[in-house]
Design a protein around this motif. Structure first.
Motif, PDB file in Angstrom:
ATOM      1  N   TRP A   1     -26.779   6.476 -27.091  1.00 23.02           N
ATOM      2  CA  TRP A   1     -27.323   7.063 -25.873  1.00 23.02           C
ATOM      3  C   TRP A   1     -27.747   5.965 -24.889  1.00 23.02           C
ATOM      4  CZ3 TRP A   1     -27.194  11.438 -23.393  1.00 23.02           C
ATOM      5  CH2 TRP A   1     -28.106  11.668 -22.359  1.00 23.02           C
ATOM      6  N   ASN A   2     -28.429   4.956 -25.401  1.00 24.97           N
ATOM      7  CA  ASN A   2     -28.871   3.857 -24.543  1.00 24.97           C
ATOM      8  C   ASN A   2     -27.695   3.060 -23.997  1.00 24.97           C
ATOM      9  OD1 ASN A   2     -31.634   4.440 -24.796  1.00 24.97           O
ATOM     10  ND2 ASN A   2     -31.713   3.376 -26.757  1.00 24.97           N
ATOM     11  N   ALA A   3     -26.634   2.925 -24.769  1.00 18.78           N
ATOM     12  CA  ALA A   3     -25.452   2.186 -24.319  1.00 18.78           C
ATOM     13  C   ALA A   3     -24.743   2.896 -23.170  1.00 18.78           C
ATOM     14  CB  ALA A   3     -24.483   1.984 -25.484  1.00 18.78           C
ATOM     15  N   LEU A   4     -24.797   4.209 -23.158  1.00 26.07           N
ATOM     16  CA  LEU A   4     -24.123   4.960 -22.092  1.00 26.07           C
ATOM     17  C   LEU A   4     -24.610   4.506 -20.721  1.00 26.07           C
ATOM     18  CD1 LEU A   4     -24.270   8.552 -23.635  1.00 26.07           C
ATOM     19  CD2 LEU A   4     -22.272   7.029 -23.520  1.00 26.07           C
ATOM     20  N   ASP A   5     -25.893   4.334 -20.584  1.00 24.30           N
ATOM     21  CA  ASP A   5     -26.472   3.934 -19.306  1.00 24.30           C
ATOM     22  C   ASP A   5     -26.009   2.539 -18.898  1.00 24.30           C
ATOM     23  OD1 ASP A   5     -28.137   5.209 -17.357  1.00 24.30           O
ATOM     24  OD2 ASP A   5     -29.607   3.622 -17.715  1.00 24.30           O
ATOM     25  N   MET A   6     -25.973   1.619 -19.842  1.00 21.91           N
ATOM     26  CA  MET A   6     -25.530   0.250 -19.526  1.00 21.91           C
ATOM     27  C   MET A   6     -24.083   0.242 -19.030  1.00 21.91           C
ATOM     28  SD  MET A   6     -27.235  -2.181 -22.441  1.00 21.91           S
ATOM     29  CE  MET A   6     -26.446  -1.352 -23.815  1.00 21.91           C
ATOM     30  N   ILE A   7     -23.232   1.008 -19.687  1.00 22.63           N
ATOM     31  CA  ILE A   7     -21.817   1.045 -19.300  1.00 22.63           C
ATOM     32  C   ILE A   7     -21.670   1.694 -17.923  1.00 22.63           C
ATOM     33  CG2 ILE A   7     -19.528   1.925 -19.904  1.00 22.63           C
ATOM     34  CD1 ILE A   7     -20.583   1.892 -22.904  1.00 22.63           C
ATOM     35  N   ALA A   8     -22.318   2.829 -17.737  1.00 16.63           N
ATOM     36  CA  ALA A   8     -22.227   3.533 -16.446  1.00 16.63           C
ATOM     37  C   ALA A   8     -22.775   2.680 -15.307  1.00 16.63           C
ATOM     38  CB  ALA A   8     -22.961   4.868 -16.527  1.00 16.63           C
ATOM     39  N   GLU A   9     -23.865   1.987 -15.548  1.00 12.12           N
ATOM     40  CA  GLU A   9     -24.447   1.157 -14.494  1.00 12.12           C
ATOM     41  C   GLU A   9     -23.561  -0.038 -14.157  1.00 12.12           C
ATOM     42  OE1 GLU A   9     -28.509   0.381 -15.596  1.00 12.12           O
ATOM     43  OE2 GLU A   9     -29.107   2.431 -15.078  1.00 12.12           O
ATOM     44  N   ARG A  10     -22.811  -0.553 -15.113  1.00  4.64           N
ATOM     45  CA  ARG A  10     -21.870  -1.642 -14.806  1.00  4.64           C
ATOM     46  C   ARG A  10     -20.739  -1.117 -13.933  1.00  4.64           C
ATOM     47  NH1 ARG A  10     -21.625  -6.318 -12.940  1.00  4.64           N
ATOM     48  NH2 ARG A  10     -19.572  -7.244 -13.160  1.00  4.64           N
ATOM     49  N   ILE A  11     -20.259   0.078 -14.223  1.00  2.00           N
ATOM     50  CA  ILE A  11     -19.228   0.697 -13.372  1.00  2.00           C
ATOM     51  C   ILE A  11     -19.753   0.826 -11.948  1.00  2.00           C
ATOM     52  CG2 ILE A  11     -17.900   2.818 -12.952  1.00  2.00           C
ATOM     53  CD1 ILE A  11     -17.957   3.234 -16.066  1.00  2.00           C
ATOM     54  N   ARG A  12     -20.991   1.279 -11.809  1.00  2.00           N
ATOM     55  CA  ARG A  12     -21.594   1.436 -10.482  1.00  2.00           C
ATOM     56  C   ARG A  12     -21.743   0.088  -9.789  1.00  2.00           C
ATOM     57  NH1 ARG A  12     -21.212   4.629  -7.587  1.00  2.00           N
ATOM     58  NH2 ARG A  12     -23.309   4.760  -6.766  1.00  2.00           N
ATOM     59  N   ALA A  13     -22.145  -0.946 -10.524  1.00  9.00           N
ATOM     60  CA  ALA A  13     -22.319  -2.269  -9.924  1.00  9.00           C
ATOM     61  C   ALA A  13     -20.993  -2.824  -9.416  1.00  9.00           C
ATOM     62  CB  ALA A  13     -22.938  -3.235 -10.937  1.00  9.00           C
ATOM     63  N   LEU A  14     -19.895  -2.369 -10.004  1.00  8.26           N
ATOM     64  CA  LEU A  14     -18.567  -2.791  -9.555  1.00  8.26           C
ATOM     65  C   LEU A  14     -18.084  -1.974  -8.360  1.00  8.26           C
ATOM     66  CD1 LEU A  14     -16.941  -3.327 -13.052  1.00  8.26           C
ATOM     67  CD2 LEU A  14     -17.516  -5.116 -11.377  1.00  8.26           C
ATOM     68  N   GLY A  15     -18.896  -1.001  -7.936  1.00 11.51           N
ATOM     69  CA  GLY A  15     -18.590  -0.257  -6.721  1.00 11.51           C
ATOM     70  C   GLY A  15     -17.859   1.047  -6.921  1.00 11.51           C
ATOM     71  N   HIS A  16     -17.878   1.576  -8.131  1.00 10.79           N
ATOM     72  CA  HIS A  16     -17.143   2.812  -8.420  1.00 10.79           C
ATOM     73  C   HIS A  16     -18.056   3.826  -9.085  1.00 10.79           C
ATOM     74  CE1 HIS A  16     -13.216   1.219  -7.281  1.00 10.79           C
ATOM     75  NE2 HIS A  16     -13.731   0.071  -7.680  1.00 10.79           N
ATOM     76  N   PRO A  17     -17.769   5.110  -8.875  1.00 13.03           N
ATOM     77  CA  PRO A  17     -18.571   6.137  -9.546  1.00 13.03           C
ATOM     78  C   PRO A  17     -18.241   6.190 -11.036  1.00 13.03           C
ATOM     79  CG  PRO A  17     -16.861   7.151  -8.200  1.00 13.03           C
ATOM     80  CD  PRO A  17     -16.798   5.678  -7.937  1.00 13.03           C
ATOM     81  N   ALA A  18     -19.254   6.435 -11.826  1.00 13.26           N
ATOM     82  CA  ALA A  18     -19.062   6.579 -13.271  1.00 13.26           C
ATOM     83  C   ALA A  18     -18.672   8.029 -13.566  1.00 13.26           C
ATOM     84  CB  ALA A  18     -20.348   6.226 -14.007  1.00 13.26           C
ATOM     85  N   PRO A  19     -17.708   8.243 -14.464  1.00 14.58           N
ATOM     86  CA  PRO A  19     -17.391   9.621 -14.831  1.00 14.58           C
ATOM     87  C   PRO A  19     -18.589  10.238 -15.541  1.00 14.58           C
ATOM     88  CG  PRO A  19     -16.308   8.084 -16.331  1.00 14.58           C
ATOM     89  CD  PRO A  19     -16.951   7.265 -15.252  1.00 14.58           C
ATOM     90  N   GLY A  20     -18.775  11.534 -15.358  1.00 11.02           N
ATOM     91  CA  GLY A  20     -19.944  12.166 -15.957  1.00 11.02           C
ATOM     92  C   GLY A  20     -19.740  13.619 -16.323  1.00 11.02           C
TER      93      GLY A  20
END
Length: 163
Positions: free
Chosen positions: A68-87
């Protein structure tokens, strides 16, 4: 997933827009695998029975909490790269390499499914390294390394239960 989130202020972090898009797509697959694994582990936590109940119930809780905690780290890296995270479940089903498990397997089969799923998530992360290395994207490389380490160690620990 293919549109940058803030076109009025371009991202200039030293990684090309094309590489950021490809990395975000790869991370989206890892996020989908991670969410599928999280849900599988939580399901097994709820439904495990048998002589190993207490140990597996506790182990699965530790594992799904980490996921669960890893999900946030992965999604936030996608966002930092300028793209929306799938959800959405629909997006995760399309992106994931891990299949859902039907029904309620016996406890040893739950362990086997989780070993297979952790190994699949490790492969998903590992296959991104050529792109990430070529783009000189150390933060994503670090994230991938952390995820691979967790998935490989967890697969080993689970596999040990089957001996």
């Amino acid at each position: 997933m293919t549109t940058e989130t803030n076109e009025s202020m371009p991202i200039n972090i030293g990684i090309s827009a094309d590489d950021r898009k490809k990395i975000a797509h790869g991370l989206s697959g890892l996020l989908a695998d991670s969410y599928t694994l999280y849900l599988m582990t939580h399901n097994f936590h709820w439904n495990v029975t048998g002589p190993q109940f207490n140990g597996l119930h506790q182990m699965f809780m530790t594992q799904y909490t980490e996921q669960w905690n890893a999900l946030d780290m992965i999604a936030e890296r996608i966002r930092a790269l300028g793209h929306p995270a799938p959800g959405t479940y629909k997006a995760f089903i399309q992106l994931a390499s891990i299949a859902e498990v039907e029904g309620v397997p016996k406890s040893n089969d739950m362990v086997r499914h989780l070993v297979t799923a952790h190994e699949a998530a490790a492969r998903t992360a590992r296959k991104m390294f050529p792109l990430v290395d070529a783009a000189d994207d150390q933060p994503t490389a670090d994230l991938l390394t952390q995820r691979i380490e967790v998935h490989e160690k967890t697969a080993w620990m689970l596999r040990s239960l089957l001996e």
